[in-house]
Design a protein around this motif. Structure first.
Motif, mmCIF file in Angstrom:
data_model
loop_
_atom_site.group_PDB
_atom_site.id
_atom_site.type_symbol
_atom_site.label_atom_id
_atom_site.label_comp_id
_atom_site.label_asym_id
_atom_site.label_seq_id
_atom_site.Cartn_x
_atom_site.Cartn_y
_atom_site.Cartn_z
ATOM 1 N N GLY A 57 0.769 -1.234 -0.061
ATOM 2 C CA GLY A 57 0.029 0.113 -0.064
ATOM 3 C C GLY A 57 0.755 1.280 -0.034
ATOM 4 N N THR A 58 0.107 2.437 -0.432
ATOM 5 C CA THR A 58 0.982 3.641 -0.745
ATOM 6 C C THR A 58 0.120 4.777 0.026
ATOM 7 O OG1 THR A 58 2.251 2.962 -2.584
ATOM 8 C CG2 THR A 58 2.349 5.269 -2.128
ATOM 9 N N PRO A 59 0.631 5.643 0.818
ATOM 10 C CA PRO A 59 -0.326 6.608 1.210
ATOM 11 C C PRO A 59 -0.768 7.401 0.290
ATOM 12 C CG PRO A 59 1.494 6.222 2.758
ATOM 13 C CD PRO A 59 1.940 5.431 1.410
ATOM 14 N N LEU A 60 -1.789 8.256 0.486
ATOM 15 C CA LEU A 60 -2.519 9.339 -0.478
ATOM 16 C C LEU A 60 -1.354 10.582 -0.639
ATOM 17 C CD1 LEU A 60 -4.760 10.233 -2.242
ATOM 18 C CD2 LEU A 60 -5.608 11.566 -0.119
ATOM 19 N N SER A 61 -0.683 10.702 0.411
ATOM 20 C CA SER A 61 0.262 11.649 0.334
ATOM 21 C C SER A 61 1.284 11.485 -0.461
ATOM 22 C CB SER A 61 1.028 11.866 1.906
ATOM 23 O OG SER A 61 1.598 10.987 2.274
ATOM 24 N N HIS A 62 1.584 10.070 -0.962
ATOM 25 C CA HIS A 62 2.729 9.871 -2.177
ATOM 26 C C HIS A 62 2.218 9.749 -3.286
ATOM 27 C CE1 HIS A 62 4.417 8.837 1.747
ATOM 28 N NE2 HIS A 62 5.624 8.375 1.194
ATOM 29 N N PHE A 63 0.848 10.109 -3.545
ATOM 30 C CA PHE A 63 0.371 10.126 -4.913
ATOM 31 C C PHE A 63 1.145 10.763 -5.954
ATOM 32 C CE2 PHE A 63 -2.308 11.973 -8.283
ATOM 33 C CZ PHE A 63 -2.940 10.832 -8.727
ATOM 34 N N PRO A 64 1.324 10.299 -7.350
ATOM 35 C CA PRO A 64 0.795 9.136 -7.612
ATOM 36 C C PRO A 64 1.683 7.695 -7.668
ATOM 37 C CG PRO A 64 1.754 10.214 -9.502
ATOM 38 C CD PRO A 64 2.192 10.868 -8.238
ATOM 39 N N ALA A 65 2.572 7.722 -6.556
ATOM 40 C CA ALA A 65 3.604 6.613 -6.621
ATOM 41 C C ALA A 65 3.129 5.121 -6.071
ATOM 42 C CB ALA A 65 4.511 7.052 -5.649
ATOM 43 N N ARG A 118 6.400 9.149 -10.365
ATOM 44 C CA ARG A 118 6.433 9.834 -11.600
ATOM 45 C C ARG A 118 6.849 11.182 -11.412
ATOM 46 N NH1 ARG A 118 0.015 8.524 -13.542
ATOM 47 N NH2 ARG A 118 0.323 6.210 -13.360
ATOM 48 N N THR A 119 7.540 11.865 -12.533
ATOM 49 C CA THR A 119 7.880 13.005 -12.398
ATOM 50 C C THR A 119 6.841 14.114 -12.509
ATOM 51 O OG1 THR A 119 8.183 12.952 -14.776
ATOM 52 C CG2 THR A 119 10.126 12.544 -13.457
#
Length: 455
Positions: free
Chosen positions: A87-95, A428-429
């Motif tokens: 899982g990836t937190p929303l704060s890391h979007f879009p990772a 992503r960049t």
């Protein structure tokens, strides 16, 4: 080839990346499987010479265990080795986040004499499946099986990939080298030495040790089945098994009946243990003398016939208490202390005061009784209404806790043990959200709090 050169050759080979492709790992595992089955007569001869193991017990406890580990790895290797999404937190979007299992590199396997084929090769299977190079240092006390391991591994593998260390090389010289992981099976005393040597290079270790594994027997159990299974587990390899029932805690109301059934079952399994071609012997004169000394100094002994020439000892039941000499250290032989208890709580508390055992067994028909033991006694693994058999389930991790070891293996747990789990966040960049960059703007703090803390 000296040990330093051998380690360096394996390190160079690992650096080529040759061991990483799954197709390569599968081919080498299949080759090992074929070689093991082809060498079955040699394996039986070696174990007969070292421990007087029968062909039946050799297959059951040595060969089948290793081949089963190989088959399990071949069936599941692709799934085990696949990157695992996290899982990836929303704060890391879009990772997105993934964990990549990767091999450590050069692994040292230090194996004991009591199951000299299984305990050398089962960890080797896990190490190969994970993509490592492997050095095996087998025990000199099981000389015939150690020689067989040299021949077998040299037939299947090149030495820069998997090799058996020459038995003449001192243990200290082997441990002085730098490895990427060390896997040791043996006593807590030597385990401490291995851990100290590994600390010099900050090398991770797995220690599969031992301890005094208790067996609880409830008055409300199938006493005949309990006696039969405990006798089998204790007499397997003449008690020279790290997960053998080391002592029995039995309800005082059924103690005498239990001992009677136990002795009867032992006699049924091996009517003439001192001359039975299927009954294993004690590995050496030193270990035989140690066990005889325990019996000579004990009281309340039933059984325990012995033959100094063949190094055989029949099952000996010792009526004991927690202060008896036979309760001071792991027995590792066919001596079974039996301690009666009036209250289960007292028995559990007595076990809790001792070092954490490798195994624990419970015989009962009552779920509450089993729960009282399992929830309060800290141990590596075990069984309810059986002994030893948890070791043979590739889906269960096998390992100790505290003084009985650290780390685990078998099946997927073996693959994971010999793998480093590398965490990677793929981003992503664009978009490139500016909230994290300086110069910081206090006006953005409420928004940052909502993103990171949800409020």
């Amino acid at each position: 080839m000296n040990i330093q050169e051998l380690v360096q050759r394996q390190r160079r080979y690992f650096a080529t990346g040759a061991t990483r492709p799954l197709a390569f790992r599968r081919r080498r595992l299949r080759a090992l499987r074929e070689a093991l089955l082809a060498a079955r007569p040699e394996i039986e001869q070696a174990l007969k010479a070292d421990l007087n193991k029968s062909s039946y017990e050799t297959f059951l406890t040595e060969l089948a265990m290793v081949v089963g580990e190989i088959d399990d790895a071949l069936r599941h290797l692709e799934k085990w080795a696949a990157p695992r999404r996290r899982g990836t937190p929303l704060s890391h979007f879009p990772a997105v986040s993934r964990v990549y299992p990767e091999p450590y590199g050069v692994v040292l396997v230090l194996s004991p004499w009591n199951y000299p084929l299984q305990l050398a090769l089962a960890p080797v299977v896990g190490a190969i499946a994970a993509g490592n190079c492997v050095l095996v240092k087998a025990s000199r006390h099981s000389a015939h099986t150690t020689a067989l391991l040299h021949r077998l591994l040299s037939r299947v593998f090149s030495p820069e990939y998997v090799a058996c260390v020459d038995e003449t090389i001192p243990y200290g010289d082997v441990l002085a080298q730098r490895y990427d992981m060390i896997f040791f099976t043996g006593s807590p005393r030597v385990g401490r030495q291995v851990m100290a040597a590994a600390a010099a290079h900050l090398t991770p270790v797995v220690l599969e040790l031992g301890g005094k594994s208790p067996c609880f027997v409830d008055a409300e159990c199938d006493l005949a089945v309990a006696a039969r299974r405990i006798a089998w587990g204790k007499l397997l390899n003449a008690g020279q098994t790290c997960v053998a029932p080391d002592y029995v805690l039995v309800d005082s109301r059924v103690k005498d009946r239990f001992i009677e059934l136990l002795m009867r079952q032992a006699e049924k399994m091996f009517p003439h243990p001192l001359h039975d071609p299927d009954y294993p012997r004690i590995v050496s004169r030193r270990h035989y003398d140690r066990l005889c000394g325990l019996l000579d100094r004990a009281t309340g002994v039933r059984g325990g016939a012995r033959d100094a020439e063949s190094l055989h000892i029949a099952l000996a039941v010792v009526e004991a208490d927690f202060d008896s000499e036979v309760m001071r250290e792991e027995i590792f032989g066919p001596i079974l202390p039996v301690i009666a208890y009036d209250r289960l709580d007292d028995a559990v508390q007595a076990v809790q005061k001792r070092e954490k055992p490798l195994a624990c067994y419970v015989f009962t028909r009552r779920a509450g009784y089993a729960r009282a033991v399992l929830e309060r006694v800290n141990f590596g693994g075990g069984c309810v209404n059986d002994v030893v058999m948890h070791l043979a389930n590739h889906n269960l991790p096998f390992g100790g806790v505290g003084n009985s070891g650290m780390g685990s293996y078998h099946g997927k747990d073996g693959f994971d043990t010999f793998s480093h789990h590398k965490s990677v966040l793929h981003n992503r960049t664009h978009p490139d959200i500016p909230l994290r960059y300086a110069p910081y703007n206090e006006k953005n703090l409420p928004l940052l709090q909502r993103v990171l803390l949800g409020r």
